[in-house]
Design an enzyme around this catalytic site. Structure first.
Site, mmCIF file in Angstrom:
data_model
loop_
_atom_site.group_PDB
_atom_site.id
_atom_site.type_symbol
_atom_site.label_atom_id
_atom_site.label_comp_id
_atom_site.label_asym_id
_atom_site.label_seq_id
_atom_site.Cartn_x
_atom_site.Cartn_y
_atom_site.Cartn_z
ATOM 1 N N ARG A 44 -7.281 12.326 6.672
ATOM 2 C CA ARG A 44 -6.951 10.755 6.317
ATOM 3 C C ARG A 44 -8.209 10.046 6.750
ATOM 4 N NH1 ARG A 44 -5.277 7.187 3.173
ATOM 5 N NH2 ARG A 44 -4.001 5.292 3.925
ATOM 6 N N ASP A 62 0.763 -1.380 -0.007
ATOM 7 C CA ASP A 62 -0.164 0.066 0.109
ATOM 8 C C ASP A 62 1.035 1.325 -0.002
ATOM 9 O OD1 ASP A 62 -2.578 1.628 0.555
ATOM 10 O OD2 ASP A 62 -1.497 1.874 2.420
ATOM 11 N N ALA A 63 0.443 2.273 -0.565
ATOM 12 C CA ALA A 63 1.162 3.323 -0.557
ATOM 13 C C ALA A 63 1.197 4.510 0.643
ATOM 14 C CB ALA A 63 0.922 4.377 -1.707
ATOM 15 N N TYR A 64 -0.157 4.937 0.717
ATOM 16 C CA TYR A 64 -0.180 6.141 1.588
ATOM 17 C C TYR A 64 -0.437 5.542 3.230
ATOM 18 C CZ TYR A 64 -1.122 8.792 -2.651
ATOM 19 O OH TYR A 64 -0.770 9.412 -3.995
#
Length: 226
Positions: free
Chosen positions: A45, A9-11
């Site tokens: 977020r 996953d990135a974020y």
């Protein structure tokens, strides 16, 4: 079975999503933001994720950048900063330049040296991911940036996880999937991936059908697992 492919996953996993608000709060003249930046970062977020889930359920997909902007607008309004349009643009600009966590380059370099495929699977649209990867200087370690744009829905839909097999051709049991989102790691485990939850905040395990295979506090020991 041997792990051939490491998917991240990135974020929040590779890239520090709180960095945009934190960095801007340190700039001169940002006293109002400095007083509330942790709240804005958390709300931004949370809403970003909530809106992605709601859009997936409702079938009203838009690129993740639109969800990201909507989440920030909610967070700024809650903090009473909705009229500061210059601040909004500054925060959004920095989201394209999020730094990687300090252990990320070392970890990815070791995986590539071991002959593993490495890729990102993210809700982020392709240009967002390219911006973050280029800014962090980790592109040389990644074989693919896989975006949900291909299927026009968001995690944890199964068709998102299907994108890994479509790209690399390996069975789920040959994949190590790593995410800082407990719900993402849980659903990936239920899908059939080997999974690691990077639980940086020491949160309780989510009550979901799947369960992450490993729980780590950061990414530094990932190469030892494969």
């Amino acid at each position: 079975m041997t792990i051939t492919t490491c998917i991240f996953d990135a974020y929040g996993t590779l890239f520090d999503v709180a960095a945009a608000a934190r960095v801007v709060a340190e700039e001169p003249g940002r006293e109002k933001l400095a007083a509330v930046w942790p709240q804005i970062a958390a709300d931004w977020r949370a809403k970003q994720l909530e809106y992605s889930w709601l859009r997936a359920v409702a079938g009203t997909y838009v690129p993740f950048w639109e969800v990201t902007k909507d989440g920030l607008d909610w967070a700024m309004e809650r903090a009473g900063l909705q009229d500061d349009l210059e601040l909004r643009e500054r925060l959004l600009a920095l989201y394209w330049e999020l730094p990687a966590y300090k252990e990320v380059p070392f970890m990815l370099a070791h995986l590539k040296a071991a002959g593993k495929n490495c890729a990102i699977l993210s809700n982020g649209n392709k240009d967002m991911l390219e911006g973050a990867v280029d800014s962090a200087g980790v592109g040389t370690y990644l074989d693919a940036l896989i975006s949900v744009d291909k299927v026009e829905t968001f995690k944890p839909a199964r068709e998102v996880y299907d994108l890994v097999g479509a790209r690399f051709g390996y069975a789920p049991e040959e994949v190590l999937f790593v995410s800082s989102n407990g719900w993402d790691a849980a659903h990936a485990a239920a899908y059939g991936f080997n999974t690691v939850w990077v639980n940086r905040m020491g949160l309780p395990m989510d009550r979901l059908p799947g369960k992450p295979g490993r729980v780590l506090s950061d990414l530094s020991t990932i190469p030892e697992l494969v």
